[in-house]
Design a protein around this motif. Sequence first.
Motif, mmCIF file in Angstrom:
data_model
loop_
_atom_site.group_PDB
_atom_site.id
_atom_site.type_symbol
_atom_site.label_atom_id
_atom_site.label_comp_id
_atom_site.label_asym_id
_atom_site.label_seq_id
_atom_site.Cartn_x
_atom_site.Cartn_y
_atom_site.Cartn_z
ATOM 1 N N ALA A 64 0.783 -1.371 0.070
ATOM 2 C CA ALA A 64 -0.084 -0.011 -0.078
ATOM 3 C C ALA A 64 0.979 1.029 -0.018
ATOM 4 O O ALA A 64 0.512 2.002 -0.699
ATOM 5 N N THR A 65 1.946 1.211 0.665
ATOM 6 C CA THR A 65 2.698 2.431 0.716
ATOM 7 C C THR A 65 3.491 2.643 -0.829
ATOM 8 O O THR A 65 3.439 3.723 -1.216
ATOM 9 N N ILE A 66 3.860 1.500 -1.295
ATOM 10 C CA ILE A 66 4.555 1.540 -2.663
ATOM 11 C C ILE A 66 3.439 2.105 -3.390
ATOM 12 O O ILE A 66 3.836 2.994 -4.585
ATOM 13 N N ALA A 67 2.032 1.591 -3.607
ATOM 14 C CA ALA A 67 1.201 2.215 -4.423
ATOM 15 C C ALA A 67 0.711 3.206 -4.321
ATOM 16 O O ALA A 67 0.325 3.855 -5.291
ATOM 17 N N LYS A 68 0.542 3.970 -3.051
ATOM 18 C CA LYS A 68 -0.164 4.859 -2.719
ATOM 19 C C LYS A 68 0.715 6.127 -2.033
ATOM 20 O O LYS A 68 0.105 7.363 -1.749
ATOM 21 N N GLY A 69 1.953 5.894 -1.290
ATOM 22 C CA GLY A 69 2.469 6.755 -0.601
ATOM 23 C C GLY A 69 3.639 7.506 -1.163
ATOM 24 O O GLY A 69 4.069 8.290 -0.342
ATOM 25 N N ILE A 70 4.125 7.052 -2.213
ATOM 26 C CA ILE A 70 5.265 7.596 -2.728
ATOM 27 C C ILE A 70 5.466 8.727 -3.979
ATOM 28 O O ILE A 70 5.880 9.691 -4.069
ATOM 29 N N VAL A 71 4.275 8.344 -4.763
ATOM 30 C CA VAL A 71 3.988 9.098 -6.016
ATOM 31 C C VAL A 71 2.451 9.383 -6.086
ATOM 32 O O VAL A 71 1.619 8.605 -5.714
ATOM 33 N N GLN A 72 2.097 10.495 -6.969
ATOM 34 C CA GLN A 72 0.554 10.594 -7.120
ATOM 35 C C GLN A 72 0.148 9.389 -8.063
ATOM 36 O O GLN A 72 0.598 9.510 -9.350
ATOM 37 N N ALA A 73 -0.856 8.559 -7.475
ATOM 38 C CA ALA A 73 -1.433 7.587 -8.283
ATOM 39 C C ALA A 73 -1.987 7.971 -9.733
ATOM 40 O O ALA A 73 -1.819 7.469 -10.717
ATOM 41 N N GLN A 132 9.359 10.561 4.919
ATOM 42 C CA GLN A 132 8.792 9.949 6.227
ATOM 43 C C GLN A 132 8.855 8.420 6.097
ATOM 44 O O GLN A 132 9.101 7.714 7.289
ATOM 45 N N LYS A 133 8.363 7.745 4.956
ATOM 46 C CA LYS A 133 8.377 6.411 4.909
ATOM 47 C C LYS A 133 9.582 5.721 4.208
ATOM 48 O O LYS A 133 9.660 4.344 4.445
#
Length: 365
Positions: A64-73, A132-133
């Motif tokens: 979930a972090t990779i899919a939604k927390g690093i770049v604007q999906a 942060q992540k």
Amino acid sequence: MHSDAVLIIVVATALAFDFTNGFHDTANAIATSVSTRAMSPRVAVAMSATLNFVGAFLSLEVAATIAKGIVQAGDVTPLVVFAGLIGAIAWNLATWWLGLPSSSSHALIGGVVGAMIAAAGPDAVIWSGLVQKVAIPGLVAPVLALVAAGLSILVAYRIVGRQSPGVVSRGFRLGQLASGALFSLSHGTNDAQKTMGIIFLALVANGNLASDAGVPAWVVVASASAIAAGTYAGGWRIIRTMGSRIIKMDPAQGFASQTVGAAVILSASHVGFPLSTTHVMSGAIMGAGAAKRISAVRWGVAGNIVVAWILTLPCSAAVGALTYGVVRIFGTGSAGPVVVIVVFAAGLVAFARRAAVAREAGEAT
């Protein structure tokens, strides 16, 4: 038709990255067990591959972090994902050839961030999430592992200080069967999910999934299988670096570093931090060695590893951005990715042939 062809290429490339992640990171799970002769290399690899597969099913927080927390999906396209994967694969192969334990996780994140900046500009990156992540946990985790492993080995030596060395070594080798298994499980839990997150991004970008959907079961199974297969293939160059070039390891140090590494990675997986298992394990090994004697750590080798860590994000980002620029020359269809794959594969074949010739010439002399 074109979008479906691109999606198939992206998924295949993601699973290829997952495979390189597996053989690149095999050393993290088994190098200490092999170095101390707690397990034979083939038994260790088979055990690690099996538990990598199982671990991939334990949690989806990192995905979930990779899919939604690093770049604007919403700004992601299949070509961005493809370019990011090429950046990560290129860095994995380069550091594997050099025998350097670098981060597959940071290579993947760097590749995607570089491709995203090239495609949509810096505003498409969630910088707060990246800091942060990824960045902060990436700095804290190896230091935490170093300190914890150092304290653990001091306690272990104090407990068994008056016991026969032979008995102590046999006991810790048995303990490494459990600690190695736990680390392999934690590796699957954290690292396989990164590929799941990347494939999820590609499916959303291609319109196959909504951004709030869950990760499909076939993505979980495919990612788990690819990382397990890569682990079984084994990255022996890095295994030698992790197992014997950082410190001359005894069974107690192997047990302490594996146990601490597994605890740190499982904790991070629970809260969704995509840690570098390589950073964590290298830190734990250094801590276990330094606690016994500062000079026991080969700090020159450790310095080379740190340099590789520092270069991972920017180098993979640069390759990801360059790859995106190349594929866009051919439009938004499958032509660009096909050209890149053909050129990339041809380059690998040429390099492998040259390396084989050089090796034969060396053996002849």
